[in-house]
Design a protein around this motif. Structure first.
Motif, mmCIF file in Angstrom:
data_model
loop_
_atom_site.group_PDB
_atom_site.id
_atom_site.type_symbol
_atom_site.label_atom_id
_atom_site.label_comp_id
_atom_site.label_asym_id
_atom_site.label_seq_id
_atom_site.Cartn_x
_atom_site.Cartn_y
_atom_site.Cartn_z
ATOM 1 N N THR A 148 -5.033 0.324 51.603
ATOM 2 C CA THR A 148 -4.377 1.612 51.342
ATOM 3 C C THR A 148 -2.931 1.605 51.825
ATOM 4 N N VAL A 149 -2.720 1.061 53.012
ATOM 5 C CA VAL A 149 -1.340 0.979 53.519
ATOM 6 C C VAL A 149 -0.506 0.064 52.625
ATOM 7 N N TRP A 150 -1.069 -1.082 52.246
ATOM 8 C CA TRP A 150 -0.352 -2.007 51.356
ATOM 9 C C TRP A 150 -0.041 -1.350 50.024
ATOM 10 N N ALA A 151 -0.998 -0.594 49.484
ATOM 11 C CA ALA A 151 -0.777 0.086 48.204
ATOM 12 C C ALA A 151 0.310 1.144 48.340
ATOM 13 N N SER A 152 0.378 1.829 49.489
ATOM 14 C CA SER A 152 1.429 2.840 49.669
ATOM 15 C C SER A 152 2.805 2.184 49.680
ATOM 16 N N PHE A 153 2.936 0.993 50.274
ATOM 17 C CA PHE A 153 4.210 0.284 50.223
ATOM 18 C C PHE A 153 4.561 -0.100 48.788
ATOM 19 N N LEU A 154 3.566 -0.569 48.038
ATOM 20 C CA LEU A 154 3.827 -0.941 46.639
ATOM 21 C C LEU A 154 4.249 0.282 45.825
ATOM 22 N N VAL A 155 3.552 1.404 46.025
ATOM 23 C CA VAL A 155 3.910 2.621 45.282
ATOM 24 C C VAL A 155 5.308 3.069 45.653
ATOM 25 N N SER A 156 5.640 2.990 46.929
ATOM 26 C CA SER A 156 6.981 3.382 47.362
ATOM 27 C C SER A 156 8.050 2.500 46.721
ATOM 28 N N ARG A 157 7.821 1.194 46.720
ATOM 29 C CA ARG A 157 8.791 0.283 46.104
ATOM 30 C C ARG A 157 8.931 0.557 44.619
ATOM 31 N N PHE A 158 7.806 0.815 43.957
ATOM 32 C CA PHE A 158 7.849 1.063 42.513
ATOM 33 C C PHE A 158 8.586 2.364 42.205
ATOM 34 N N VAL A 159 8.313 3.404 42.971
ATOM 35 C CA VAL A 159 8.983 4.691 42.741
ATOM 36 C C VAL A 159 10.486 4.556 42.973
ATOM 37 N N ARG A 160 10.882 3.895 44.045
ATOM 38 C CA ARG A 160 12.316 3.722 44.309
ATOM 39 C C ARG A 160 12.972 2.827 43.263
ATOM 40 N N PHE A 161 12.223 1.844 42.763
ATOM 41 C CA PHE A 161 12.760 0.989 41.706
ATOM 42 C C PHE A 161 13.048 1.806 40.447
ATOM 43 N N ILE A 162 12.125 2.675 40.063
ATOM 44 C CA ILE A 162 12.345 3.516 38.881
ATOM 45 C C ILE A 162 13.508 4.475 39.103
ATOM 46 N N LEU A 163 13.580 5.055 40.292
ATOM 47 C CA LEU A 163 14.680 5.980 40.583
ATOM 48 C C LEU A 163 16.029 5.263 40.520
ATOM 49 N N ASP A 164 16.101 4.087 41.137
ATOM 50 C CA ASP A 164 17.372 3.353 41.170
ATOM 51 C C ASP A 164 17.798 2.887 39.783
ATOM 52 N N GLU A 165 16.821 2.508 38.941
ATOM 53 C CA GLU A 165 17.160 1.915 37.658
ATOM 54 C C GLU A 165 17.265 2.927 36.526
ATOM 55 N N GLU A 166 16.477 4.010 36.581
ATOM 56 C CA GLU A 166 16.410 4.911 35.438
ATOM 57 C C GLU A 166 16.918 6.324 35.702
ATOM 58 N N VAL A 167 16.765 6.811 36.940
ATOM 59 C CA VAL A 167 17.088 8.219 37.212
ATOM 60 C C VAL A 167 18.504 8.373 37.735
ATOM 61 N N TYR A 168 18.832 7.662 38.796
ATOM 62 C CA TYR A 168 20.133 7.852 39.431
ATOM 63 C C TYR A 168 21.313 7.508 38.517
ATOM 64 N N PRO A 169 21.257 6.450 37.716
ATOM 65 C CA PRO A 169 22.420 6.165 36.848
ATOM 66 C C PRO A 169 22.716 7.263 35.837
ATOM 67 N N HIS A 170 21.726 8.114 35.532
ATOM 68 C CA HIS A 170 21.936 9.167 34.540
ATOM 69 C C HIS A 170 22.057 10.549 35.164
ATOM 70 N N ALA A 171 21.769 10.675 36.474
ATOM 71 C CA ALA A 171 21.735 11.998 37.095
ATOM 72 C C ALA A 171 23.092 12.440 37.621
ATOM 73 N N HIS A 172 24.016 11.508 37.896
ATOM 74 C CA HIS A 172 25.364 11.838 38.405
ATOM 75 C C HIS A 172 25.271 12.669 39.686
#
Length: 792
Positions: free
Chosen positions: A556-580
């Motif tokens: 569960t702890v390992w999965a939470s780290f993976l989910v956190s990395r995945f969420v931040r990856f999506i934010l960095d690559e898809e959300v922040y470049p378009h959110a200004h």
């Protein structure tokens, strides 16, 4: 027949009126249900129309609900198929079959039983509906029988009486239609129940044979191949057995195809759709391969679209043809041999082609064994030849060094030579053991070992091919819309493909491992053993914990780290470049989500560990109090880190200066401390509380401009305007000096024999401001010298 007779007797008994009981005084007892009230003469027209609509609805339901007709048409074909299959299965059970064959027979019989069970449930539902219809008709007849009595006794018009009589006639006709269909349903229920009883008996026989086979795995159950008993089985008896088995299997195949002909159309449609999609993908794959040659191996699955489509439909044939007879699987398997070879030759390294050919040859022999499964000697002899051939081939393969010599073109993604060599040695030993056991008369043990090796090899090749084909489809999907337009796909396409392929490979490995354990009759024992080991509790005081709880906590702890990395990856690559968003806000959002996901994951992990969350809340409160008293500095730094993230007085990339004149660029804001890199290259660990509670100069809080002040002294008597002009001209010409605000030269001091000037300029290259200032000083010195202006 017995069920039908009982149903008719019970129905007749229910149809007879109950005898009237008498009270103690001899008077009739009050009826349990009062007689229905007749329809008043004024309401006859409207109520008759409503009753007619009810009867019409019942008749429409009789016409629409054709499940009984469907079952009656299909039942003779199913009965013939059951007859043939049960006779063939009886011959198989008499020959001490292998566990694999028993599994196949049990699966087929269970499928027939499931089909009959669905028919039984459908007939039961239809019978219940017909009973409800009969009850509605009976209620209509009671009401309108009382109504016609009232109409006749009151001298109503003949037209009104005729209307009621017409309604009662319609009710009688509807009742007759319902009775006919109910009788048909009862008759079908009896016939289906009889077939279910036969199937249940056959299924129980198969299960008993399976249990018996498991009990005698290590016992000698057949004469040795060199004994006279085996030789006496040869000759005309084998020919006769073969003819009977062949005719029985043909009859089974004919009955199955007559019942499931639509499955052939589904198979053909699925093949056509896959082939069309692969033909279209082949053109795109060729274009991408020309631009990126390293994709050649992955794109190879599209080079033969028809063969690849056939292999994919063959993989899914178990779902397309449920309860298919063995002969159909033999035909499908034989037809899939050539397409499978064609596809795998493009996916496997040349050094592995001999294994491919050998496995396909073994598969062909296995199909012959499946056809002759009901015969006594032929399957055993074929299996003996097959295992001996496997030993000979693997010895040649190992001696020829093909198992250890790698092909450079395929070493990156294909099976490693070391793994191939190890698997070849294990298979060779198991084949030899199976051959010896078969020859000595331990046929059940030989079948268990040999079939496990062969079936695992077949499944391994199928899974390897499937993973390669899915990898190619993923490659296509990542290069076409809608995924191709995603920024994270465009920047990390190959990374995403490798990760997806890794997940597919691990899933295939898990499936293959479970299959091998099942073939060796070890899966249930292994699973139960693992469950028992994981659920064994270790008690320490009032706390009980098990290895499974610990593993669940870690996962569960390992999965939470993976989910956190995945969420931040999506934010960095898809959300922040378009959110200004404002500078520093993305980092604050990402870190906040990171901490929130980790805290939620930790709480879930604690719950998975088996702790009472109420007690955990109390412990967390006590821990917080302990932190407040014993770890004040750490807690202060933690809270200060949260303030830094939300208030953002200092952000990543800011140029700051501390009270001790230490300056540098903020590289990271952590949960306890921040990291500042100085111009000298060293990294200073600054507690977060120091950035909050002490004086900090932030040169880039509002913008990225860094002001510079450069003092210049010249001899008295120089033209001051000319000096200012030279300084401003040099600063304006420097590429790293900002145009806004423009550089400005000022006369700030006057000495007895000198004049003090100051150049004020700014740059947005905060990390290089000292370098820019140095370059400006050198350039101004050279410019003043060129203008014959002496410096002091």
């Amino acid at each position: 027949m017995l069920v039908a007779v009982l149903s008719m007797l019970l129905g007749a008994e229910r149809a007879q009126p109950a005898p009237a009981t008498s009270a103690p005084g001899g008077e009739p007892a009050q009826e349990a249900k009062a007689a229905p009230a007749p329809v008043t003469l004024a309401e006859i027209a409207g109520r008759a129309e409503s009753a007619t609509a009810d009867l019409r609805e019942i008749e429409t339901g009789l016409a629409d609900e054709d499940i009984a007709d469907t079952i009656e048409r299909a039942l003779p074909t199913v009965v013939r198929e059951i007859d043939v299959r049960l006779r063939e299965n009886a011959r198989i059970l008499a020959q001490r079959p292998s566990l694999d064959l028993l599994r196949s027979v049990e699966r087929t019989i269970q499928g027939l039983r499931d089909n009959l069970g669905r028919w039984t449930r459908a007939l039961d539902q239809r019978s219940a509906q017909l009973d409800r219809d009969l009850a509605r008709i009976a209620e209509i007849e009671k009401v309108w029988n009382e109504t016609i009595k009232l109409a006749r006794s009151s001298g109503s018009s003949p037209d009104l009486v005729q209307r009621v009589q017409s309604l009662l006639g319609a009710a009688q006709r509807t009742r007759s239609a319902v009775d006919r269909q109910r009788a048909q349903v009862v008759r079908l229920q009896s016939r289906v129940a009889a077939q279910e009883f036969r199937i249940t008996e056959a299924l129980e026989s198969v299960r008993q044979a399976r249990d018996s086979t498991l009990a005698r795995i290590f016992e000698k159950d057949s004469p040795a191949v060199w004994s006279p008993q085996v030789a006496n089985r040869a000759g005309g008896q084998l020919v006769l057995e073969g003819q009977e088995s062949w005719m029985a299997q043909l009859a089974t195949l004919e009955s199955y195809l007559a019942r499931q002909w639509s499955r052939l159309l589904l198979h053909a449609a699925l093949f056509a759709l896959l082939a069309a999609g692969l033909f279209r993908a082949r053109r795109s794959a060729a274009e991408w391969t020309a631009k990126e040659p390293w994709l050649q191996r992955t794109a190879a699955v599209f080079a033969l679209p028809l063969a690849t489509a056939f292999v994919l439909t063959f993989v899914g044939s178990r779902w397309i043809y449920p309860q298919a007879p063995r002969l159909l699987w033999v035909i499908i398997g034989a037809a899939a041999l050539l397409p499978t070879v064609a596809v795998l030759r493009r996916l496997l390294a040349p050094r592995l082609w001999p294994i491919l050919y050998a496995v396909l040859a073994f598969y062909f022999v296995d199909q012959v064994r499946a056809v002759t499964a009901s015969m006594v000697l032929i399957p055993r002899l074929l299996f003996l030849i097959e295992t001996l051939g496997g030993v000979a081939f693997l010895l040649w393969f190992l001696v020829s060094d093909r198992a250890t010599d790698g092909d450079r073109a395929f070493q990156t993604e294909g099976p490693s030579p070391r793994a191939v060599g190890f698997a070849s040695r294990v298979a060779c030993v198991l084949f030899a053991a199976a051959a010896i056991a078969n020859a000595a008369g331990y046929v059940t043990l030989a079948n268990l070992i040999g079939n496990a090796v062969l079936r695992s090899a077949y499944l391994g090749i199928i899974l390897y091919t499937t993973v390669a084909i899915l990898d190619g489809l993923v490659m296509i999907a990542l290069r076409v819309r809608p995924l191709a337009v995603l920024r994270m796909v465009e920047r990390h396409r190959e990374l995403l493909r490798r990760r997806i392929r890794l997940v597919l490979a691990w899933a295939a490995l898990a499936l293959w491992s479970l299959f091998v354990l099942d073939r060796l009759v070890l899966r249930d024992k292994v699973i139960s053993g693992v469950k028992e080991a994981l659920t064994t509790e270790l008690t320490i005081g009032s706390i009980s914990i098990s290895p499974g709880d610990v593993i669940a906590f870690g996962l569960t702890v390992w999965a939470s780290f993976l989910v956190s990395r995945f969420v931040r990856f999506i934010l960095d690559e898809e959300v922040y470049p378009h959110a200004h968003l404002q500078r520093g806000l993305p980092y604050a959002i990402s870190n906040t989500l990171h901490y929130a996901i980790l805290v939620a994951g930790f709480l879930l992990a604690v719950a998975a560990l088996g702790f009472d969350m109420t007690k955990f809340t109390i412990l967390a409160g006590a821990f917080t109090v302990g932190v407040g008293f014993g770890l004040q500095a750490i807690f202060n730094n933690f809270v200060s880190g949260l303030i830094l993230l939300f208030e953002r007085p200092v952000q990543i990339g800011d140029m700051i200066q501390l009270d001790d004149n230490t300056s540098g660029i903020v590289e990271r804001i952590g949960i306890r401390a921040s990291v500042v890199r100085t111009p000298a290259g060293s990294e200073i660990i600054v507690p977060n509380s120091k950035l909050i509670s002490e004086r900090v100069i932030n040169w880039t809080l509002s913008d990225r401009q860094r002001g510079m002040e450069l003092p210049v002294s010249v001899a008295h008597g120089a033209d001051a305007k000319r000096v200012i002009s030279v300084m401003e001209r040099v600063a304006t010409g420097h590429p790293l000096v900002s145009k806004e605000p423009p550089p400005e030269g000022l006369l700030v001091k006057l000495g007895p024999d000198w004049m003090g000037f100051e150049l004020r300029a700014s740059t947005d290259r905060v990390e290089d401001w000292m370098k820019v200032r140095s370059e400006l000083a050198v350039a101004i010195t050279e410019a003043l010298a060129a203008e014959k202006i002496a410096m002091k």
